[in-house]
Scaffold this active site. Structure first.
Site, PDB file in Angstrom:
ATOM      1  N   LYS A  45       2.525   2.252  -5.386  1.00 50.42           N
ATOM      2  CA  LYS A  45       1.088   2.209  -5.128  1.00 50.42           C
ATOM      3  C   LYS A  45       0.785   0.882  -4.437  1.00 50.42           C
ATOM      4  O   LYS A  45       1.401  -0.138  -4.747  1.00 50.42           O
ATOM      5  CB  LYS A  45       0.321   2.289  -6.443  1.00 50.42           C
ATOM      6  CG  LYS A  45      -1.174   2.496  -6.281  1.00 50.42           C
ATOM      7  CD  LYS A  45      -1.496   3.925  -5.907  1.00 50.42           C
ATOM      8  CE  LYS A  45      -3.002   4.184  -5.922  1.00 50.42           C
ATOM      9  NZ  LYS A  45      -3.719   3.484  -4.843  1.00 50.42           N
ATOM     10  N   THR A  46      -0.132   0.911  -3.509  1.00 49.54           N
ATOM     11  CA  THR A  46      -0.468  -0.313  -2.795  1.00 49.54           C
ATOM     12  C   THR A  46      -1.072  -1.329  -3.767  1.00 49.54           C
ATOM     13  O   THR A  46      -2.135  -1.090  -4.341  1.00 49.54           O
ATOM     14  CB  THR A  46      -1.443  -0.028  -1.659  1.00 49.54           C
ATOM     15  OG1 THR A  46      -0.863   0.936  -0.777  1.00 49.54           O
ATOM     16  CG2 THR A  46      -1.745  -1.300  -0.883  1.00 49.54           C
ATOM     17  N   CYS A 131      -6.450  -0.848   5.741  1.00 53.07           N
ATOM     18  CA  CYS A 131      -7.542  -0.887   4.772  1.00 53.07           C
ATOM     19  C   CYS A 131      -8.582  -1.896   5.248  1.00 53.07           C
ATOM     20  O   CYS A 131      -8.233  -2.921   5.825  1.00 53.07           O
ATOM     21  CB  CYS A 131      -7.037  -1.306   3.389  1.00 53.07           C
ATOM     22  SG  CYS A 131      -6.242   0.016   2.473  1.00 53.07           S
ATOM     23  N   VAL A 193       0.937   7.848   9.972  1.00 43.84           N
ATOM     24  CA  VAL A 193      -0.297   7.092   9.928  1.00 43.84           C
ATOM     25  C   VAL A 193      -0.898   7.183   8.529  1.00 43.84           C
ATOM     26  O   VAL A 193      -0.515   8.050   7.733  1.00 43.84           O
ATOM     27  CB  VAL A 193      -1.350   7.658  10.923  1.00 43.84           C
ATOM     28  CG1 VAL A 193      -0.922   7.476  12.349  1.00 43.84           C
ATOM     29  CG2 VAL A 193      -1.648   9.151  10.641  1.00 43.84           C
TER      30      VAL A 193
END
Length: 313
Positions: A45-46, A131, A193
């Site tokens: 997870k980022t 982001c 992407v």
């Protein structure tokens, strides 16, 4: 013997398929489930500098052709994921992994990456440049001046393998401009992407997710043509040392085949993984190998980037 093995930088993987950051990767338990599957790797997870609970729910909705989400980066903080992948790399015969990171400001980004640089982690990092970063500014990777500056600053101190996750580009000149920047730096890969930003899905007369009055990132079958275009555009423009990870609209072996045909070295699965679970890697690998066998391809290198064009005249 048909093989889906692949390589990113100096790292080798038994299978080219893996999860996309954000899906089935929030907890150690979910990551271990991916690790135990037929996937060649996982990406965490980022992780942000501090843990985040994310946006109010409902913030994800499956749709007929994919999904819409405005998750708000919920995660346990980058240290949680850094400690986990560092621990895993000590185990015999461990797979190579990807640590996904994002800073909510340039200062956060440098703090996070300097910590990783000083750590024992030797694997790949996927820095999310797709982001929003500064209020009133676009996603970092849509601001070429900011992208160039942050990469220049990062590579003054960061010496470990690093790649970047990108939003979709839609103009040929933007492919040219972005590639010219990326080619200046020792990137290990680019990931094409992330979801297409700020879509809107309706149910009768109302939106289907709560954050941002219903606006959210679009994933799944909707975005495959855009993802393939980005993969191939960067395959044509980037120096050979920068590998490409293809992400977007992968739900079958044929989808994975097309990403590789357009130039991808690895393929990430998001929306379909959310819907089907880690068993999807077995199914898609089997389907991909069947296509390769039918066409006489033994390795991914036999067809990677070898997309055929229609002749003029």
């Amino acid at each position: 013997m048909v093989s889906t093995a692949t390589q990113i930088a100096t790292f080798t993987f038994d299978n080219c398929l893996m999860n996309a950051a954000g899906v089935y990767c929030m907890t150690k338990e979910e990551l271990l489930a991916i690790d135990a599957s037929l996937a060649g790797s996982f990406v965490t997870k980022t992780g942000t500098l501090e843990a985040r609970s994310g946006n109010p729910e409902p913030r994800y909705k499956a749709t007929k052709l994919g999904s819409i989400n405005s998750m708000g980066l919920p995660n346990h903080g980058f240290a949680y994921y850094l400690d986990f992948v560092t621990e895993l790399q000590q185990k015999p015969n461990s797979k190579q992994h990807f640590l996904s990171l994002v800073g909510l400001s340039p200062e956060d980004t440098h703090t996070i990456l300097k910590t990783v640089q000083q750590s024992d982690y030797q694997g790949l990092v996927e820095l999310n440049l797709s982001c929003p970063n500064v209020p009133g500014k676009p996603q970092i990777a849509y601001d070429f001046e900011a992208t160039d500056l942050i990469l220049k600053e990062i590579f003054q101190y960061y010496t470990k393998p690093l790649g970047i996750k990108l939003p979709p580009y839609f103009d040929m000149v933007h492919f040219d401009q972005a590639a010219a920047i990326f080619n200046q730096y020792p990137l290990s890969f680019v990931n094409c992407v992330n979801s297409i930003g700020n879509g809107l899905v309706l149910d009768d007369e109302q939106v289907v997710i709560k954050p941002k009055n219903g606006f959210g990132g679009i994933g799944g079958a909707y975005i495959k043509p855009t993802a393939l275009a980005n993969v191939h555009a960067f395959y044509q423009r980037l120096k050979p040392s920068i590998a490409i990870i293809g992400t977007g609209g992968v739900a079958s072996g044929r989808d994975a085949f097309e990403h590789i045909l357009c130039g991808a070295s690895m393929v990430q699965i998001g929306t379909a993984l959310q819907q089907e679970g880690p068993e999807i890697f077995q199914r898609i690998t089997t389907e991909l190998k069947a296509i390769m066998s039918e066409k006489g391809y033994e390795t991914l290198a036999d067809f990677r980037g070898k997309l055929h064009y229609l002749s003029c005249g």
